[in-house]
Design a protein around this motif. Structure first.
Motif, PDB file in Angstrom:
ATOM      1  N   ARG A 168      -1.335  -1.164  -4.151  1.00 11.18           N
ATOM      2  CA  ARG A 168      -2.502  -0.316  -3.959  1.00 11.18           C
ATOM      3  C   ARG A 168      -2.061   1.124  -3.726  1.00 11.18           C
ATOM      4  O   ARG A 168      -1.089   1.364  -3.014  1.00 11.18           O
ATOM      5  CB  ARG A 168      -3.339  -0.797  -2.767  1.00 11.18           C
ATOM      6  N   GLN A 205      -0.382  -7.511  -4.921  1.00 12.64           N
ATOM      7  CA  GLN A 205      -0.959  -6.315  -5.550  1.00 12.64           C
ATOM      8  C   GLN A 205      -0.424  -5.028  -4.932  1.00 12.64           C
ATOM      9  O   GLN A 205      -0.201  -4.943  -3.735  1.00 12.64           O
ATOM     10  CB  GLN A 205      -2.487  -6.346  -5.414  1.00 12.64           C
ATOM     11  N   ARG A 227      -3.097   5.763 -10.527  1.00 18.32           N
ATOM     12  CA  ARG A 227      -3.935   4.605 -10.872  1.00 18.32           C
ATOM     13  C   ARG A 227      -4.255   4.580 -12.362  1.00 18.32           C
ATOM     14  O   ARG A 227      -4.328   3.507 -12.971  1.00 18.32           O
ATOM     15  CB  ARG A 227      -5.241   4.645 -10.065  1.00 18.32           C
ATOM     16  N   SER A 236       0.850  -1.187   0.000  1.00 15.37           N
ATOM     17  CA  SER A 236       0.000   0.000   0.000  1.00 15.37           C
ATOM     18  C   SER A 236       0.887   1.239   0.000  1.00 15.37           C
ATOM     19  O   SER A 236       1.782   1.364   0.843  1.00 15.37           O
ATOM     20  CB  SER A 236      -0.913   0.018   1.235  1.00 15.37           C
TER      21      SER A 236
END
Length: 223
Positions: free
Chosen positions: A220, A218, A198, A185
């Motif tokens: 983020r 992933q 993004r 994150s």
């Protein structure tokens, strides 16, 4: 860095520039890299549709072109997808082969260290500001503290800075990693900044994470 688009009046010259970058990159590496780049270059020159950005060819035909078995084709094509050079545009179905494309931006980023071997004129021709830079609002961050340590984000920062220093300073440098379970994150300084990342730069971040740690999970972006 200028991203080459092989279209328009100078399309032929741009294609030569892309192929030159690939071959110089291959020659600067070991025999495994040389062989992989040679195979990709042959595939591009023989079967790639530059205008449509499509590579539609079956494994059997590739094996014949490369003079190898289909098992080798599967291995090398998987490697090219992992590098981010080849992307799957449409997955193959029964009786149809997959439609593939080239990520030219990733190819040029990865081959950049070998450009100087071609010559200073080539480096100058390929230079310029990053195409992702927003024309009206470009945040510049100066005197930001370095992120120390051997964790995933410090290693990603080093890789992203090496790929494109100007882009790193504008968009990646101010990100702050936050602790969490699963994946990475990153906290952006504003909602606009997070949205831009993004929309335009997630591919860069995801590829950097995979190259630093294939099991990273992933990425983020948090505002």
């Amino acid at each position: 860095m200028q991203v080459i688009r092989p279209v328009g009046r100078d399309a032929a010259a741009k294609k030569y520039d892309i192929l030159s970058a690939l071959m110089a990159h291959g020659l600067a590496g070991d025999q495994h890299r040389q062989r992989l780049v040679l195979r990709l270059t042959v595939l591009i020159t023989a079967r790639y549709n530059w205008q449509a950005d499509e590579l539609t060819v079956g494994q059997r035909e590739i094996a014949r072109l490369w003079c190898v078995d289909e098992r080798t084709v599967k291995r090398d094509m998987a490697r090219l997808r992992q590098l981010g050079w080849i992307i799957v545009k449409r997955q193959g179905a029964r009786g149809r082969v997959s439609v593939l494309g080239l990520d030219l931006e990733r190819v040029m980023l990865d081959t950049r260290p070998a450009w100087a071997n071609i010559g200073p004129d080539y480096v100058a021709r390929m230079g310029g500001p990053p195409p992702e830079a927003a024309p009206n609002v470009v945040p510049f961050y100066r005197d930001l503290p370095e992120v120390a340590g051997d964790g995933l984000w410090p290693r990603m920062r080093a890789l992203l800075r090496a790929e494109d220093g100007a882009l790193f300073d504008a968009w990646f440098a101010p990100l702050v990693a936050e602790e969490g379970d699963g994946g990475l994150s990153l906290r952006a300084p504003s909602r606009f900044h997070a949205t831009y990342l993004r929309t335009h730069l997630m591919g860069r971040l995801s590829m950097a994470a995979w190259r630093c740690d294939p099991g990273a999970g992933q990425v983020r972006i948090l505002p």
